[in-house]
Design an enzyme around this catalytic site. Sequence first.
Site, PDB file in Angstrom:
ATOM      1  N   ILE A   1      90.396  -0.789  14.451  1.00 13.32           N
ATOM      2  CA  ILE A   1      91.656  -1.302  15.009  1.00 13.32           C
ATOM      3  C   ILE A   1      91.462  -2.021  16.333  1.00 13.32           C
ATOM      4  O   ILE A   1      92.432  -2.483  16.924  1.00 13.32           O
ATOM      5  CB  ILE A   1      92.669  -0.151  15.200  1.00 13.32           C
ATOM      6  CG1 ILE A   1      92.066   0.943  16.073  1.00 13.32           C
ATOM      7  CG2 ILE A   1      93.128   0.391  13.871  1.00 13.32           C
ATOM      8  CD1 ILE A   1      93.033   2.067  16.388  1.00 13.32           C
TER       9      ILE A   1
ATOM     10  N   LYS B   1      86.333   6.386  19.188  1.00 17.57           N
ATOM     11  CA  LYS B   1      85.512   5.311  19.737  1.00 17.57           C
ATOM     12  C   LYS B   1      84.108   5.855  19.975  1.00 17.57           C
ATOM     13  O   LYS B   1      83.922   7.038  20.286  1.00 17.57           O
ATOM     14  CB  LYS B   1      86.110   4.778  21.027  1.00 17.57           C
ATOM     15  CG  LYS B   1      86.223   5.789  22.136  1.00 17.57           C
ATOM     16  CD  LYS B   1      86.744   5.107  23.392  1.00 17.57           C
ATOM     17  CE  LYS B   1      86.823   6.084  24.552  1.00 17.57           C
ATOM     18  NZ  LYS B   1      87.214   5.412  25.795  1.00 17.57           N
TER      19      LYS B   1
ATOM     20  N   ASP C   1      94.702   2.904  38.879  1.00 18.40           N
ATOM     21  CA  ASP C   1      94.956   1.752  38.012  1.00 18.40           C
ATOM     22  C   ASP C   1      96.186   2.010  37.156  1.00 18.40           C
ATOM     23  O   ASP C   1      96.201   1.727  35.965  1.00 18.40           O
ATOM     24  CB  ASP C   1      93.738   1.473  37.133  1.00 18.40           C
ATOM     25  CG  ASP C   1      93.810   0.087  36.485  1.00 18.40           C
ATOM     26  OD1 ASP C   1      94.657  -0.718  36.921  1.00 18.40           O
ATOM     27  OD2 ASP C   1      93.041  -0.173  35.548  1.00 18.40           O
TER      28      ASP C   1
END
EC number: 2.7.10.1
Length: 1035
Positions: free
Chosen positions: A636, A662, A797
């Site tokens: 994906i 992953k 972040d």
Amino acid sequence: MGGCEVREFLLQFGFFLPLLTAWTGDCSHVSNQVVLLDTSTVMGELGWKTYPLNGWDAITEMDEHNRPIHTYQVCNVMEPNQNNWLRTNWISRDAAQKIYVEMKFTLRDCNSIPWVLGTCKETFTLYYIESDESHGTKFKPSQYIKIDTIAADESFTQMDLGDRILKLNTEVREVGPIERKGFYLAFQDIGACIALVSVRVFYKKCPFTVRNLAMFPDTIPRVDSSSLVEVRGSCVKSSEERDTPKLYCGADGDWLVPLGRCICTTGYEEIEGSCHACRPGFYKAFAGNTKCSKCPPHSSTFVEATSVCHCEKGYFRAEKDPPSMACTRPPSAPRNVAFNINETALILEWSPPSDTGGRKDLTYSVICKKCGVDASQCEDCGAGLRFIPRPTGLINNSVVVLDFVSHVNYTFEIEAMNGVSELSISPKPFTAITVTTDQDAPSLIGMMRKDWASQNSLALSWQAPAFSNGAILDYEIKYYEKEHEQLTYSSTRSKAPSVIITGLKPATTYIFHIRVRTATGYSGYSQKFEFETGDETSDMAAEQGQILVIATAAVGGFTLLVILTLFFLITGRCQWYIKAKMKSEEKRRTHLQNSHLRFPGIKTYIDPDTYEDPSLAVHEFEKEIDPSRIRIERVIGAGEFGEVCSGRLKTPGKREIPVAIKTLKGGHMDRQRRDFLREASIMGQFDHPNIIRLEGVVTKRSFPAIGVEAFCPSFLRAGFLNGIQAPHPVTAGGSLPPRIPAGRPVMIVVEYMENGSLDSFLRKHDGHFTVIQLVGMLRGIASGMKYLSDMGYVHRDLAARNILVNSNLVCKVSDFGLSRVLEDDPEAAYTTTGGKIPIRWTAPEAIAYRKFSSASDVWSYGIVMWEVMSYGERPYWEMSNQDVILSIEEGYRLPAPMGCPPSLHQLMLHCWQKERNHRPKFTDIVSFLDKLIRNPSALHTLVEDILVMPESPGDVPEYPLFVTVGDWLDSIKMGQYKSNFMAAGFTTFDLISRMSIEDIRRIGVILIGHQRRIVSSIQTLRLHMMHIQEKGFHV
């Protein structure tokens, strides 16, 4: 005059028979034409001049209505070199700049006349000359200016005469510009057989008209046909301008391009292009082109043009009630008052009034009186009683009364009120109840003293109550900072009449209350006692005393150690003792080196970089997964480290769950592996519903069934759940095509988030959610950040792209694995292994001084709020990063997105305070959002955070008070825009404080720098006005 017929046409010199036809002379006039001359309407002789005398002939006949028909005819076709002139009288041009000449005429076909081929012509010429006055009989053809040669479209023959067919030609020519007061027209014949039936001279105008309730006067167009005349309209009676009404007058006398409009004022409605007064019984409260409305219930009006209906007797309209709302009245008295009393508390309850007055803003007040035997002898209860939550402004139908005295008759009057109760002069209805108290609770604590104080602790003691009425079970001590009395408090218990309070702030004054608990219940709280903690100097004195104690203990301990050593040497057990001690010390050192210091009840974040081997950090915080439990379904996404797949994870005894997987590609560098595992070791420490959940890792075993060698580490940021790349085919066994070699992948398995990243999800569903749903998303993000902040983790972040959304719209914070390298160059961007950190989300102190903290995360959270409320719009739009930095330094802050409630934008502004210590904590933000969710009406109320903003008027930044808007613009060097603000109606500071960036652009401020300066000053003005109004933002 189109469509007219000639009554009689007589050709001279015997060549033709007279032609008689009917001609009415009744021609309609066009509204945009002003006629200067029309021979068909002249009743007397025309009196035009002819030259020579035997040229043009004037013939006048009467029609059936006894009106003259004037014609001029010439037919000297037999003789050569004809030069016959016909001149009109002097014609005044009036307001014309360009004139039009319309000629109706008949012309004989030369071929139908024998023996005249050399001398007969089929055209004539039109001339003109300008003049300020009449020339009388003077006529000089050489001075005239040619307009055009006129030819017939149709000419008649002898046969047409026999059949009585009239072929009438109409030609129009324009002349201009005309600059003198008037002019002459002249017609030259050079040998044609022609009859000039009528001549009409006119000019064009844009006629008076009414458009959009604005009147536009007669207007003369310009000579240049390509140029338009702008005309400003004036509003009709009983109307006012909304936008300046304008029309443009075209060269043909047509109105073009309508702009702006007028609207009917209050009390008037538009009917067929004009404003009419509202009839009795109807009203219109606001200017606009809406219809009058019927008066709402319990109100009426008996005159015309009413803007508001007046309430009937006994009914009222509150100040904030709209005119369309029905008039209401105060409520009746509450019903069914009852009480419940124990040793220390009295609970009053009642039912709502039978008549609420037609309103929903119902509140209650409780008035207490102490009465003797005679009910007429009552006095106010005073401040001795406490009401929970309060005695006035109650929303619920109950109140708790504390600290009452025994054997007293209390009378409580419960009043019901609504938004119009204060407008009524009638006494407020109430229901009373009398309660006689008889309690056995202990008496109050009379005195508390401070035994000693340190920087963070206080030792307190007190005497037991004089009358306990039973065995004392314990004491409850409530305390809080003196400066934060209304915010929060802490409490503790003690079985003895003394306590040591720890965890306090140095040199801070605290307020203490104490009460006693017995078998009969609690006593009331004591009066308040104030005590102050010590500062550093007081602790130094305490430490000196401790040093003396430690030194004494050390000498004694050393002596004891010598004795024990001699004892072990004598007994022969010294060697065993030394080995055991070395083993213990080695174990302790190893434990300290791994930084595994744990404190009971406190979970803190541990930096994975403190571990030499990242695998140790991973397995310290997360479990290893057997690869056989993982089934990969499709790819994906793809990124720097490899590919991301979706799949299923089998858990023993449970059903399969969807996951995202992953891995780290083969041939990776050690640095890549360390960064990859660092993310897993960070996520493994977190356990919160608003933090992405790590299911486990695969680091120890090969995985040949999968055969995948590359997964992307940035899948938590890039919207991978939406399917960035087309899926790769997957075999029935769950593996990818055999072209990918089998290997030993490092894998991270996390929960699957169906809706992907928050920014792309919001852009895809723009406008689909309610404000409360968006607030719920923001609350989830704030809750996750509060958890991280409490653990001591700084995200650095935080952005909407790093928030993931599942199928239930739960938002979860992600992206914990990016390394952040700050280069030495002061102009350097803040880089990570995944790319640059955008300046738009970063707090100014982090940009300028590389100082990241929870406060800088709060700044980023404010930007996330703006992204959510704008449905994923890019912060600061197309401004460059340098412009963003300069704008923030100048005080500019993002304006409220469209439809964003004021309270949410105000919270954003608090998050964007330049001084980081003034920003709210995530705990405060979560609490505030919870209150908004519980009370959605507060979304539209401007609030001020007392934990963020200065706490006293003296702390408010100095801001000058201006008398006029012009003074304010001059102070910020923007005085050139005074007329823009005045013309747009922004004439008060209240209106200016509500202006958005769109408003500033709309009034004509084009330069971005000027827009930025004005918006920055407006934001400062808005904060200052909020301080003046003294509104509270409580968390």
